[in-house]
Design an enzyme around this catalytic site. Structure first.
Site, PDB file in Angstrom:
ATOM      1  N   LYS A 115       0.906  -1.287  -0.081  1.00  0.00           N
ATOM      2  CA  LYS A 115      -0.049   0.108   0.000  1.00  0.00           C
ATOM      3  C   LYS A 115       0.791   1.205   0.136  1.00  0.00           C
ATOM      4  O   LYS A 115       0.405   2.459  -0.668  1.00  0.00           O
ATOM      5  CB  LYS A 115      -0.898  -0.092   1.093  1.00  0.00           C
ATOM      6  CG  LYS A 115      -1.854  -0.812   0.812  1.00  0.00           C
ATOM      7  CD  LYS A 115      -3.132  -0.530   2.093  1.00  0.00           C
ATOM      8  CE  LYS A 115      -4.374  -1.795   1.918  1.00  0.00           C
ATOM      9  NZ  LYS A 115      -5.418  -1.487   2.945  1.00  0.00           N
ATOM     10  N   LYS A 197      -8.044 -12.464  -9.999  1.00  0.00           N
ATOM     11  CA  LYS A 197      -9.118 -12.321  -9.090  1.00  0.00           C
ATOM     12  C   LYS A 197     -10.082 -11.253  -9.402  1.00  0.00           C
ATOM     13  O   LYS A 197      -9.611 -10.417 -10.154  1.00  0.00           O
ATOM     14  CB  LYS A 197      -8.472 -12.168  -7.527  1.00  0.00           C
ATOM     15  CG  LYS A 197      -9.331 -11.991  -6.357  1.00  0.00           C
ATOM     16  CD  LYS A 197      -8.659 -11.673  -5.124  1.00  0.00           C
ATOM     17  CE  LYS A 197      -9.458 -10.741  -4.522  1.00  0.00           C
ATOM     18  NZ  LYS A 197      -8.815 -10.238  -3.171  1.00  0.00           N
ATOM     19  N   LYS A 200     -12.731  -5.355  -7.525  1.00  0.00           N
ATOM     20  CA  LYS A 200     -13.821  -4.164  -7.766  1.00  0.00           C
ATOM     21  C   LYS A 200     -13.009  -2.729  -7.922  1.00  0.00           C
ATOM     22  O   LYS A 200     -13.395  -1.917  -8.473  1.00  0.00           O
ATOM     23  CB  LYS A 200     -14.206  -3.785  -6.141  1.00  0.00           C
ATOM     24  CG  LYS A 200     -13.163  -3.452  -5.177  1.00  0.00           C
ATOM     25  CD  LYS A 200     -14.092  -3.329  -3.751  1.00  0.00           C
ATOM     26  CE  LYS A 200     -12.862  -3.173  -2.772  1.00  0.00           C
ATOM     27  NZ  LYS A 200     -13.502  -3.269  -1.348  1.00  0.00           N
TER      28      LYS A 200
END
Ligand code: TRP
Length: 333
Positions: A115, A197, A200
């Site tokens: 991140k 995968k 979103k």
């Protein structure tokens, strides 16, 4: 003999669209676990602001996620559901645990490294201590089990390390939680790139199904799903696209993969993709109807999450009082 059910805590961030992949891989389990376990379900809004959010969007997504989880079958008669930010004990315990966590162990967290790389202009201290807040989430409720995906196992490990360290230093205080691998939880892949995968955050909207997609959108996305150049509807290595569609179909209809293969034997990919789309549309219909009911009944929704937070706070306070006492704070009296 006590027949107390083991306690589960799980959290989900209101950080974006909820996909069919999230539903099949995680949310469906939240619903299934409710009979066997005492479940605490938390919308981890405090965690969400470790990455910049637009406040209006966060507000909207938080409420929508609450409504969606209820629509999917989280049952307030059986489980507690609440917003993390409504239970101040999370941040309070998190501070204490920060003081029992080493910089070095936080620096080793792979999610932090990922991140930080993705948000190079905002590597804030919250992002760094994120696992400590997560440990507080779990330990406050003395959870026995935490259902976690691969991306969170390292965070659960550090939670156990912190708990053990505290227990060791100041006597037994926290239950040491275990990871729980759900019985079901198929991984759903991207409809456009079935080796990856379903996510979103995929730039291509055709790659995922949102639980709130309307019927035409669902059908259109399935029609465009990437398959292969053969013409056989069979679940086998190398047929990632077809495997993914068969998995979705079997989860949604309750049929086995073998039954699903048989049902479509000899049929073309076009018919198959349409059938999967239609099955998903009818599966989502009652969920979407309930979602709309909740969203049109804000007072009722508010009642639910207020009650959830009160009940959660009651349990959390008990742990926090113990912790404050053990570290040497003067009780408020
Ligand atoms: N970090 C988790 C995620 O992003 C969400 C979460 C927050 C959580 N607190 C938790 C999960 C406690 C399990 C237990 O998926």
């Amino acid at each position: 003999m006590t027949d107390k059910k083991p306690r589960i805590l799980s959290g989900i961030q209101p950080s974006g669209i909820i996909t069919l992949g999230n539903y099949i891989g995680a949310i469906r389990n939240w619903v299934e676990l409710q009979d066997e376990f005492e479940c605490f379900y938390m919308l981890a809004d405090l965690h969400t602001i470790t990455v910049r959010q637009t406040p209006a969007d966060l507000r909207k997504r938080s409420l929508e996620l609450m409504a969606l989880l209820l629509a999917c079958g989280v049952d307030t008669e059986k489980s507690l559901i609440f917003f993390q930010s409504h239970v101040p004990e999370h941040t309070q315990l998190s501070w204490v645990l920060n003081c029992y966590t080493q910089m070095g162990e936080l620096s080793r967290m792979t999610q932090f490294k990922d991140k930080a790389a993705k948000n190079a202009n905002n590597i804030n201290a919250g992002l760094f201590t994120y696992p400590v807040l997560m440990a507080a989430d779990i330990l406050l409720y003395q959870a026995d089990l935490v259902p976690v995906g691969k991306d969170q196992t390292q965070h659960l490990e550090i939670c156990c390390d912190i708990a053990q360290r505290f227990n060791h230093a100041l006597s037994d205080t926290f239950t040491i939680p275990k990871g729980y691998i759900p019985k079901v939880g198929e991984k759903i892949r991207s409809l456009q790139n079935p080796t990856a995968k379903m996510s979103k955050s995929d730039a291509n909207e055709n790659a995922y199904i949102s639980l709130l997609d309307d019927p035409d959108t669902v059908i259109r996305k399935f029609k465009r799903a990437v398959t292969d150049s053969e013409a056989e509807i069979a679940f086998r290595e190398g047929k990632d696209g077809i495997n993914n569609l068969l998995t979705i179909y079997s989860v949604i209809t309750g049929k086995t993969i073998a039954e699903s293969e048989q049902e479509f034997a000899g049929k073309g990919y076009g018919d198959f993709k349409l059938a999967v789309g239609e099955a998903v549309v009818s599966y989502l219909k009652p969920i979407q109807d309930k979602f709309n009911d909740y969203m049109n009944n804000r007072d009722y929704l508010q009642q639910i999450y207020t009650k959830g937070a009160e009940a959660a706070s009651y349990v959390a306070q008990k742990t926090l009082r113990k912790v404050y006492k053990k570290v040497g704070f003067i009780p408020k009296g």
